[in-house]
Design an enzyme around this catalytic site. Structure first.
Site, PDB file in Angstrom:
ATOM      1  N   GLU A 160       0.823  -1.217   0.000  1.00  0.00           N
ATOM      2  CA  GLU A 160       0.000   0.000   0.000  1.00  0.00           C
ATOM      3  C   GLU A 160       0.851   1.259   0.000  1.00  0.00           C
ATOM      4  O   GLU A 160       0.336   2.362   0.103  1.00  0.00           O
ATOM      5  CB  GLU A 160      -0.975  -0.016   1.180  1.00  0.00           C
ATOM      6  CG  GLU A 160      -0.351  -0.253   2.532  1.00  0.00           C
ATOM      7  CD  GLU A 160      -1.380  -0.339   3.658  1.00  0.00           C
ATOM      8  OE1 GLU A 160      -2.530   0.065   3.467  1.00  0.00           O
ATOM      9  OE2 GLU A 160      -1.003  -0.816   4.746  1.00  0.00           O
TER      10      GLU A 160
ATOM     11  N   CYS B 117      -7.480  -5.648  -1.128  1.00  0.00           N
ATOM     12  CA  CYS B 117      -8.492  -5.371  -0.112  1.00  0.00           C
ATOM     13  C   CYS B 117      -8.855  -3.883  -0.076  1.00  0.00           C
ATOM     14  O   CYS B 117      -9.538  -3.434   0.832  1.00  0.00           O
ATOM     15  CB  CYS B 117      -8.052  -5.863   1.255  1.00  0.00           C
ATOM     16  SG  CYS B 117      -6.477  -5.217   1.788  1.00  0.00           S
TER      17      CYS B 117
HETATM   18  C1  PEP Z   1      -5.964   0.021   2.070  1.00  0.00           C
HETATM   19  O1  PEP Z   1      -5.151   0.895   2.388  1.00  0.00           O
HETATM   20  O2  PEP Z   1      -6.351  -0.146   0.897  1.00  0.00           O
HETATM   21  C2  PEP Z   1      -6.568  -0.865   3.081  1.00  0.00           C
HETATM   22  C3  PEP Z   1      -7.355  -1.844   2.738  1.00  0.00           C
HETATM   23  O3  PEP Z   1      -6.311  -0.597   4.375  1.00  0.00           O
HETATM   24  P1  PEP Z   1      -6.988   0.586   5.204  1.00  0.00           P
HETATM   25  O4  PEP Z   1      -8.157   1.089   4.435  1.00  0.00           O
HETATM   26  O5  PEP Z   1      -7.367   0.008   6.514  1.00  0.00           O
HETATM   27  O6  PEP Z   1      -5.895   1.602   5.324  1.00  0.00           O
HETATM   28 MG    MG Z   2      -4.211   0.903   4.282  1.00  0.00          MG
END
Ligand code: PEP
Ligand code: MG
Length: 583
Positions: free
Chosen positions: A433, A504
């Site tokens: 990420e 995700c």
């Molecule tokens: C993302 O960064 O895409 C992720 C799924 O994590 P979060 O939204 O919890 O930062």
């Molecule tokens: Mg994230």
């Protein structure tokens, strides 16, 4: 009737009564009134002044019982402010002459007086300005009917209206009472919006000016599909939204029909389609929407909204529930992603100027190893109860991953020495990420078992666009060619090194992204439970070979708009149904 437009953050429509949460800075929008409303507005002002006077009087009496008189004297001084004719007379005149609401008249008069007082040389008057602001704001709050303490007095069928709602507060929302959320700040990928989608609460964020206009008890329509908030709607408008609500219910029934079916394309490519969750309460939705287990458990929510840390046993208890509910599918437990927009309520965790670039996620854990080790113990012990995988967030280089894995190995040895069971086959993955991770995906892939692409953050860090800022939400572009390049680089690295790759991030809820990433041969998609049926419908309508061709073309294109129109055309040709909520 007045309509506000914001960012559609969580689908669905809701009708209800406004429950306004006190903003940090009170702003009141001008609200014009008719001639025959003047008297009633003046009465409202008198009542608010009287209520505020009573509040301060009982506070003063309470204070006098427990401590020396200085605070009581301050409260006495506050009450004198309420009797100040200069303030109240001018507000009364303004209601009558300018025909405006009591809160607008009072706030305008108050602000004008504050400017004069604050500019005075004499410290006595400057101090009076502080009294004036405190007392005056209290009157305005009483006029607006805003709440002081979150959710304390929320009644059934409420629409929560707030300037900002931190994710920790959103997670504590009494779902059975709150029909929708409206905020002035935020965006689709802010964690508050994510929580709203997970809880299946319609939400509109970035609705500028709404807190200063809406009064507690106003009748509201929230359209989370188109990003509209209607205050005191006419009967026709209300009826049209009721009709839309019925249509959505019918669509929901259609979606429910795919719950039992696998996420397989027409030519037999099977994708694991799992759920992102934050709270145990969402496990019911995971089952209802037919998700293949949990692809992202955001464990930090167990740590928020409390003044202590969850113990190892408490964590084990929660993780075990997720592992058991996911079985026979797996559950991916992500170690805490504290920081960014999610903070522990401990004073020793200092606030940062730039928290999304600060001590967040794995960085926080490597600093607070006591907290990290306790969580690792709980996760490792959970391997006795289901198919558990562990995932580290925000990894930005190989050394960080190695350090996290060393600690994990050490904790595992510790548990084994205690004679506890730990599954040897536990898979260890990372979230990709951060751009540096995507660009070193080949190196990282050699040191872990899987990748899960976190596009929510990858997009913000690649494009330098705060994911939670409504003012620049138009720049937050999942289909930006640079983002697609990083996604493809990561997917190719995973395949070259024979590890599996999932996603995700929220963008996967858009069928355009689902087909694109199918074409890049992803193994798993994980999304809010309520988004899963639409993704499944899209996948089941497509062929993998077509998706591959589409993805190959899309990643060579030069602009997001070109990519978007190309994907829209291709999906229509494939017969993939459009959904109401898209990026
Ligand atoms: C993302 O960064 O895409 C992720 C799924 O994590 P979060 O939204 O919890 O930062
Ligand atoms: Mg994230």
């Amino acid at each position: 009737m007045r309509e506000f437009t914001g960012i559609p953050a969580s689908g669905g429509v809701a009708l209800g009564r406004a429950f306004v949460v006190a903003p940090r800075e009170l702003t009141v929008e001008r609200r014009d009134i008719a001639l025959d409303e003047v008297e009633a507005e003046q009465m409202r002002l008198e009542r608010a002044l009287a209520v505020t006077r009573d509040e301060f009087a009982s506070l003063r009496d309470e204070v006098k019982k427990h401590e020396a008189s200085i605070r009581a004297e301050i409260l006495d001084a506050y009450m004198l402010v309420l009797d100040d004719e200069m303030l109240t007379e001018k507000a009364r005149d303004m209601i009558r002459e300018d025909r405006v609401s009591a809160e607008y008249a009072f706030k305008t008069t108050l602000d004008e007086m504050l400017v004069v007082f604050e500019a005075m040389e004499d410290p006595y008057f400057r101090e009076r300005a502080v009294d004036l602001r405190g007392v005056g704001n209290r009157v305005v709050m009483n006029l607006l009917g805003v709440a002081y303490r979150l959710f304390e007095d929320v009644s059934d069928n409420s629409i929560l209206v707030a300037h900002d709602l931190p994710p920790s507060d959103a997670a504590a929302l009494p779902r059975e009472k709150v029909g929708a959320i409206v905020t002035e700040v935020g965006s689709r990928t802010s964690h508050t919006a994510i929580i709203a989608r997970s809880m299946e609460v319609p939400a509109v964020v970035g609705a500028d000016g709404v807190v200063g206009y809406v009064r507690a008890g106003d009748s509201l329509v929230v359209d989370g599909i188109n990003g509209r908030v209607v205050v005191n709607p006419t009967d026709e408008v209300e009826a049209s939204y009721e009709e839309l609500g019925r249509e959505l219910l019918a669509e929901e029934k259609r979606r429910a029909r795919v719950a039992e079916l696998p996420a397989t394309t027409l030519d037999g490519y099977r994708i694991e389609l799992s759920a992102n969750i934050e709270l145990l309460a969402e496990l019911e939705a995971v089952a209802r929407h037919g998700c293949d287990g949990v692809g992202l458990y955001r464990t930090e929510f167990l740590f928020l909204h409390r003044s202590d840390l969850p113990s190892e046993e408490e964590q084990l208890d929660a993780y075990r529930k997720v592992a058991e509910a996911s079985f026979p599918h797996s559950c991916i437990i992500r170690t805490i992603d504290i920081g960014g927009d999610k903070f522990l309520s401990f004073p020793e965790v200092a606030r940062e100027i730039n928290p999304f670039l600060g001590l967040r996620a794995i960085r926080f854990c490597l600093k607070r190893r006591d907290i990290f080790r306790t969580q690792l113990r709980a996760i490792l012990r959970t391997t006795a109860y289901g198919k558990v995988k562990i995932m580290f967030p925000m990894i930005s280089d190989v050394e960080e991953l190695r350090t996290a894995k060393e600690i994990l190995a050490d904790v595992k040895r510790e548990l084994e020495r205690e004679g506890r069971f730990v599954d040897e086959a536990l898979e260890v993955g990372i979230m990709v990420e951060v751009p540096s991770a995507a660009l070193s995906a080949d190196l990282l892939a050699q040191e872990c078992d899987f990748f899960s692409l976190g596009t929510n953050d990858l997009i913000q860090y690649t494009l330098a666009v705060d994911r939670g800022n409504e003012k620049i939400a138009y720049l937050y572009e999942p289909f930006h060619p640079a983002v697609l390049k990083l996604i493809k680089t990561t997917a190719d690295a995973a395949h070259r090194n024979s590890i599996w790759i999932g996603i995700c991030g929220e963008m996967i809820a858009d069928p355009k992204a689902a087909i694109l990433l199918l074409g890049l041969s992803f193994d798993e998609f994980s999304a809010s439970p309520a988004s899963v049926p639409d993704i499944k419908i899209a996948l089941r309508a497509a062929r993998y070979v077509d998706a591959r061709r589409v993805a190959e073309r899309a990643v060579t294109m030069t602009s997001a708009s070109e990519i978007r129109s190309f994907l829209t055309r291709e999906l229509a040709e494939m017969g993939v149904p459009a959904v109401r909520c898209q990026w």
